[in-house]
Design a protein around this motif. Structure first.
Motif, PDB file in Angstrom:
ATOM      1  N   ALA A   1       0.825  -1.211   0.000  1.00 56.66           N
ATOM      2  CA  ALA A   1       0.000   0.000   0.000  1.00 56.66           C
ATOM      3  C   ALA A   1       0.860   1.262   0.000  1.00 56.66           C
ATOM      4  O   ALA A   1       0.412   2.316  -0.472  1.00 56.66           O
ATOM      5  CB  ALA A   1      -0.927  -0.002   1.210  1.00 56.66           C
ATOM      6  N   LEU A   2       2.088   1.162   0.509  1.00 58.93           N
ATOM      7  CA  LEU A   2       3.010   2.290   0.463  1.00 58.93           C
ATOM      8  C   LEU A   2       3.695   2.397  -0.900  1.00 58.93           C
ATOM      9  O   LEU A   2       3.814   3.480  -1.475  1.00 58.93           O
ATOM     10  CB  LEU A   2       4.064   2.141   1.560  1.00 58.93           C
ATOM     11  CG  LEU A   2       3.596   2.289   3.006  1.00 58.93           C
ATOM     12  CD1 LEU A   2       4.688   1.844   3.971  1.00 58.93           C
ATOM     13  CD2 LEU A   2       3.184   3.725   3.301  1.00 58.93           C
ATOM     14  N   VAL A   3       4.148   1.250  -1.430  1.00 58.78           N
ATOM     15  CA  VAL A   3       4.926   1.252  -2.672  1.00 58.78           C
ATOM     16  C   VAL A   3       4.061   1.597  -3.884  1.00 58.78           C
ATOM     17  O   VAL A   3       4.490   2.355  -4.766  1.00 58.78           O
ATOM     18  CB  VAL A   3       5.617  -0.118  -2.868  1.00 58.78           C
ATOM     19  CG1 VAL A   3       6.229  -0.231  -4.273  1.00 58.78           C
ATOM     20  CG2 VAL A   3       6.675  -0.348  -1.797  1.00 58.78           C
ATOM     21  N   ALA A   4       2.865   1.046  -3.950  1.00 65.41           N
ATOM     22  CA  ALA A   4       2.054   1.161  -5.166  1.00 65.41           C
ATOM     23  C   ALA A   4       1.816   2.605  -5.605  1.00 65.41           C
ATOM     24  O   ALA A   4       2.099   2.948  -6.767  1.00 65.41           O
ATOM     25  CB  ALA A   4       0.725   0.424  -4.971  1.00 65.41           C
ATOM     26  N   PRO A   5       1.312   3.495  -4.741  1.00 67.68           N
ATOM     27  CA  PRO A   5       1.093   4.866  -5.214  1.00 67.68           C
ATOM     28  C   PRO A   5       2.384   5.622  -5.502  1.00 67.68           C
ATOM     29  O   PRO A   5       2.418   6.455  -6.415  1.00 67.68           O
ATOM     30  CB  PRO A   5       0.314   5.510  -4.061  1.00 67.68           C
ATOM     31  CG  PRO A   5       0.617   4.686  -2.859  1.00 67.68           C
ATOM     32  CD  PRO A   5       0.823   3.290  -3.371  1.00 67.68           C
ATOM     33  N   ALA A   6       3.440   5.328  -4.761  1.00 69.16           N
ATOM     34  CA  ALA A   6       4.716   5.992  -5.038  1.00 69.16           C
ATOM     35  C   ALA A   6       5.224   5.617  -6.424  1.00 69.16           C
ATOM     36  O   ALA A   6       5.656   6.477  -7.204  1.00 69.16           O
ATOM     37  CB  ALA A   6       5.739   5.616  -3.971  1.00 69.16           C
ATOM     38  N   ALA A   7       5.175   4.319  -6.746  1.00 66.38           N
ATOM     39  CA  ALA A   7       5.622   3.867  -8.062  1.00 66.38           C
ATOM     40  C   ALA A   7       4.748   4.449  -9.168  1.00 66.38           C
ATOM     41  O   ALA A   7       5.251   4.830 -10.235  1.00 66.38           O
ATOM     42  CB  ALA A   7       5.609   2.344  -8.118  1.00 66.38           C
TER      43      ALA A   7
ATOM     44  N   PHE B   1       7.408  -5.371  -6.021  1.00 65.13           N
ATOM     45  CA  PHE B   1       8.043  -4.601  -7.091  1.00 65.13           C
ATOM     46  C   PHE B   1       7.640  -5.104  -8.473  1.00 65.13           C
ATOM     47  O   PHE B   1       7.535  -4.319  -9.426  1.00 65.13           O
ATOM     48  CB  PHE B   1       9.563  -4.652  -6.942  1.00 65.13           C
ATOM     49  CG  PHE B   1      10.120  -3.743  -5.876  1.00 65.13           C
ATOM     50  CD1 PHE B   1       9.330  -2.763  -5.284  1.00 65.13           C
ATOM     51  CD2 PHE B   1      11.433  -3.860  -5.477  1.00 65.13           C
ATOM     52  CE1 PHE B   1       9.847  -1.919  -4.305  1.00 65.13           C
ATOM     53  CE2 PHE B   1      11.968  -3.016  -4.508  1.00 65.13           C
ATOM     54  CZ  PHE B   1      11.172  -2.048  -3.919  1.00 65.13           C
ATOM     55  N   GLU B   2       7.417  -6.415  -8.609  1.00 63.02           N
ATOM     56  CA  GLU B   2       6.954  -6.940  -9.893  1.00 63.02           C
ATOM     57  C   GLU B   2       5.570  -6.409 -10.237  1.00 63.02           C
ATOM     58  O   GLU B   2       5.272  -6.134 -11.410  1.00 63.02           O
ATOM     59  CB  GLU B   2       6.937  -8.460  -9.854  1.00 63.02           C
ATOM     60  CG  GLU B   2       8.322  -9.100  -9.959  1.00 63.02           C
ATOM     61  CD  GLU B   2       8.291 -10.603  -9.778  1.00 63.02           C
ATOM     62  OE1 GLU B   2       9.249 -11.266 -10.201  1.00 63.02           O
ATOM     63  OE2 GLU B   2       7.301 -11.129  -9.215  1.00 63.02           O
TER      64      GLU B   2
ATOM     65  N   LEU C   1      15.014 -11.178  -9.537  1.00 65.68           N
ATOM     66  CA  LEU C   1      15.487  -9.818  -9.298  1.00 65.68           C
ATOM     67  C   LEU C   1      16.050  -9.218 -10.582  1.00 65.68           C
ATOM     68  O   LEU C   1      15.765  -8.064 -10.922  1.00 65.68           O
ATOM     69  CB  LEU C   1      16.541  -9.828  -8.189  1.00 65.68           C
ATOM     70  CG  LEU C   1      17.129  -8.482  -7.786  1.00 65.68           C
ATOM     71  CD1 LEU C   1      17.250  -8.368  -6.276  1.00 65.68           C
ATOM     72  CD2 LEU C   1      18.501  -8.269  -8.424  1.00 65.68           C
ATOM     73  N   ALA C   2      16.833 -10.014 -11.314  1.00 59.80           N
ATOM     74  CA  ALA C   2      17.415  -9.520 -12.567  1.00 59.80           C
ATOM     75  C   ALA C   2      16.328  -9.232 -13.597  1.00 59.80           C
ATOM     76  O   ALA C   2      16.358  -8.201 -14.274  1.00 59.80           O
ATOM     77  CB  ALA C   2      18.416 -10.530 -13.102  1.00 59.80           C
ATOM     78  N   ARG C   3      15.354 -10.146 -13.727  1.00 57.97           N
ATOM     79  CA  ARG C   3      14.279  -9.951 -14.717  1.00 57.97           C
ATOM     80  C   ARG C   3      13.446  -8.719 -14.410  1.00 57.97           C
ATOM     81  O   ARG C   3      12.997  -8.010 -15.319  1.00 57.97           O
ATOM     82  CB  ARG C   3      13.369 -11.179 -14.764  1.00 57.97           C
ATOM     83  CG  ARG C   3      13.973 -12.391 -15.438  1.00 57.97           C
ATOM     84  CD  ARG C   3      12.895 -13.403 -15.803  1.00 57.97           C
ATOM     85  NE  ARG C   3      12.110 -13.795 -14.637  1.00 57.97           N
ATOM     86  CZ  ARG C   3      12.389 -14.818 -13.842  1.00 57.97           C
ATOM     87  NH1 ARG C   3      13.464 -15.556 -14.081  1.00 57.97           N
ATOM     88  NH2 ARG C   3      11.614 -15.116 -12.808  1.00 57.97           N
ATOM     89  N   ALA C   4      13.237  -8.449 -13.132  1.00 56.07           N
ATOM     90  CA  ALA C   4      12.421  -7.306 -12.738  1.00 56.07           C
ATOM     91  C   ALA C   4      13.194  -5.997 -12.815  1.00 56.07           C
ATOM     92  O   ALA C   4      12.614  -4.927 -12.587  1.00 56.07           O
ATOM     93  CB  ALA C   4      11.895  -7.517 -11.318  1.00 56.07           C
TER      94      ALA C   4
END
Length: 548
Positions: free
Chosen positions: A333-339, A362-363, A393-396
């Protein structure tokens, strides 16, 4: 940038120039005008008009010219503080020795003021074991003492400090933190994670602005002496208003033309994202900018607060898997709007389950075009992996922000805490690069010292930079090449700072942040890399350090 219209202000030459885009250095010249590189190439091919009557020309012989080191993960406030006369920094041989080492600080600080230190590590002591307030009370019954652990996750306080802070046996810790208690339920003086983080601003509040500015000035000099031209100043706290990213101090230094390091600020990611907006609006110069957010997903393995999938090998209770500092749904919920707003997020995730869950988030919520380039989420520390997550991690395209000197901080600790089956997936630098991941190097200062060459040594030998142990290296198959290590400390860190294309390579158009090393580390065996010393450091074409 067309160099045909004006001569350069500065031309640097060497038989060994590492631009960051090749495996070996080569003979080259680097031309600089104002704060930017305008030309790089074979000296024989340099356009004649680049060298005018006022151009400063320096030939460094066979010393290495390379991009300036960029520390991808640093807590500048605490780093500057603990290296200043305001505090002390030490590990100590044991609990009694740590208490004894307070004496010089107590002698120079005003009566009644806080005695503040950083660096103790109970698992390195002989005898090992968690300390308590009793030993501090015996030596300092009427003076508050706060001793921050080496990993910056635990406070050791005396009774006077607990009283001054208003903490009693009945005080409830904040979410994500804890107070250790004895069998009778009384406070031992050990305060962990978010509870420790909450207290630090109150402890350091007694220091004046001018005292802190002096500490920052001294620390800048220390950075430049070690070839560091840029830092990511990342939040140390996961709580509102406690990020310790002191833009006010930077702004005063910048206004006085005393800022000699390129600073990228990463305040705490909160539901209210206004702090980043304010920082980005207020600081738009080339040396001081805010570039994204930071959050915490877990703690540290040595204290069993890192979040792992399977219980610790030396579990302290059934189901001892550490814990997330916030639930995955809260983090998302924190990451989604920031991204969605184009802001990169950096998340502290040490345990394999924290890394796994962070990648899930992150994906689902990548960050794209921003600030004139592509922004990248970053995971900080990444101590141990679930094997399949390395390629994920590399793919993302998530950056792995790692600190090589963490590998050898606790000899035997990985085996003790996580067991032989998980050890092969700890700090797997070679495997990460082979999978196509981007490494960004830093120090987590003040957790480890800021010297980049010590960290490079550990990355290429898998040995401790001080003891040079273990012989042959710890997981030596995960060692990387010198060129890869230097690139991680320059271009990789620039990507983590969201400054790719601005710094990190010696190419026209980038800022002229450079360092000169002698002897050339490429001419040394990996185990001798630390023999290279910084000769001169430039930030934005301005010399900020020159060895005597």
């Amino acid at each position: 940038m067309d160099s045909s219209f004006f001569p350069a202000d500065l031309i640097l030459r060497s038989s060994a120039v590492f631009t960051g885009s090749e495996e070996e250095p080569h003979a080259a010249a680097v031309a600089v005008t104002s704060d930017r590189i305008i030309w790089v190439g074979d000296p024989a091919d340099m356009p004649g008009e680049l060298q005018g009557p006022d151009t400063e020309v320096r030939d460094f012989g066979d010393a290495l010219i390379m991009p300036g080191f960029h520390d991808a993960h640093m807590h500048v406030f605490h780093s500057a503080l603990y290296l200043s006369p305001l505090a002390e920094r030490f590990v100590g041989e044991n609990e009694a020795d740590a208490v004894a080492r307070l004496a010089p600080l107590a002698a120079r600080r005003p009566a009644g003021s806080w005695l503040l230190t950083q660096g103790w590590r109970d698992y390195l002591w002989n005898p090992a074991g968690m300390p308590s307030k009793a030993s501090l009370d015996a030596a300092y019954p009427d003076r508050p003492v706060a001793m921050y652990s080496g990993d910056a996750h635990t406070l050791w306080l005396n009774s006077c400090a607990l009283e001054r802070l208003g903490i009693t046996d009945d005080t409830e810790p904040p979410a994500g933190g804890s107070y250790d208690r004895d069998e009778a339920g009384h406070l031992t003086g050990i305060v962990r994670e978010a509870a420790a983080m909450e207290l630090m601003p109150r402890i350091v509040a007694e220091f004046s602005t001018e005292e802190l500015l002096d500490a920052y000035r001294s620390f800048e000099r220390y950075l430049n002496e070690h070839g560091i031209t840029g830092v990511c100043d990342v939040s140390l706290m996961a709580m509102p208003g406690l990020d310790f990213v002191r833009d006010d101090l930077y702004a005063q230094l910048e206004a006085n033309d005393e800022l000699t390091v390129r600073v990228s600020m990463f305040p705490t990611l909160l539901e209210d994202r206004g702090r980043l907006d304010e920082l980005q609006a207020a600081h738009t110069g080339p040396l001081l900018q805010a570039r994204g957010f930071k959050q915490f997903f877990d703690g540290v393995s040595s204290q069993h607060t890192a979040w792992v999938h399977d219980p610790y090998s030396n579990a302290r209770f059934d189901g001892d898997c550490g814990r997330p500092t916030v639930g995955p749904e809260v983090m998302e919920a924190l990451v989604a709007p920031a991204a969605a707003e184009g802001h990169a997020v950096r998340v502290h995730a040490i345990g394999d389950e924290a890394i796994h869950q962070c990648l899930d988030i992150f994906e689902r919520h990548p960050v794209g075009q921003v600030l004139g380039g592509v922004a990248h989420h970053t995971i900080e520390h990444l101590e141990n992996f679930q094997p399949a997550d390395i390629e994920r991690l590399a793919r993302a395209d998530v950056i792995a922000s790692v600190q090589p000197r963490h590998i050898t901080l606790d000899p035997g600790g990985p085996e003790r805490d996580l067991g032989a089956e998980r050890v092969p997936y700890m700090w797997p630098f070679r495997t990460l690069l082979d999978a196509g991941a981007t490494l960004a190097f830093g120090t987590d200062s003040p957790v480890t010292d800021i010297d980049p060459l010590d960290a490079v040594y550990t990355a290429v030998t898998r040995r401790d930079a001080d003891t040079h142990e273990p012989e042959g290296g710890w997981l030596p198959e995960e060692a990387i090449t010198l060129a890869e290590a230097l690139s991680a400390y320059t271009a990789g860190s620039a990507a983590a700072a969201q400054r790719a294309g601005e710094v990190g390579e010696l190419v026209p158009g980038q800022y002229a942040d450079l360092v000169v090393l002698s002897p050339n580390p490429f001419s040394l065996a990996p185990e001798d890399v630390q023999q290279a010393k910084v000769q001169t450091t430039y930030v934005g074409g301005k010399q900020v350090y020159e060895a005597e």
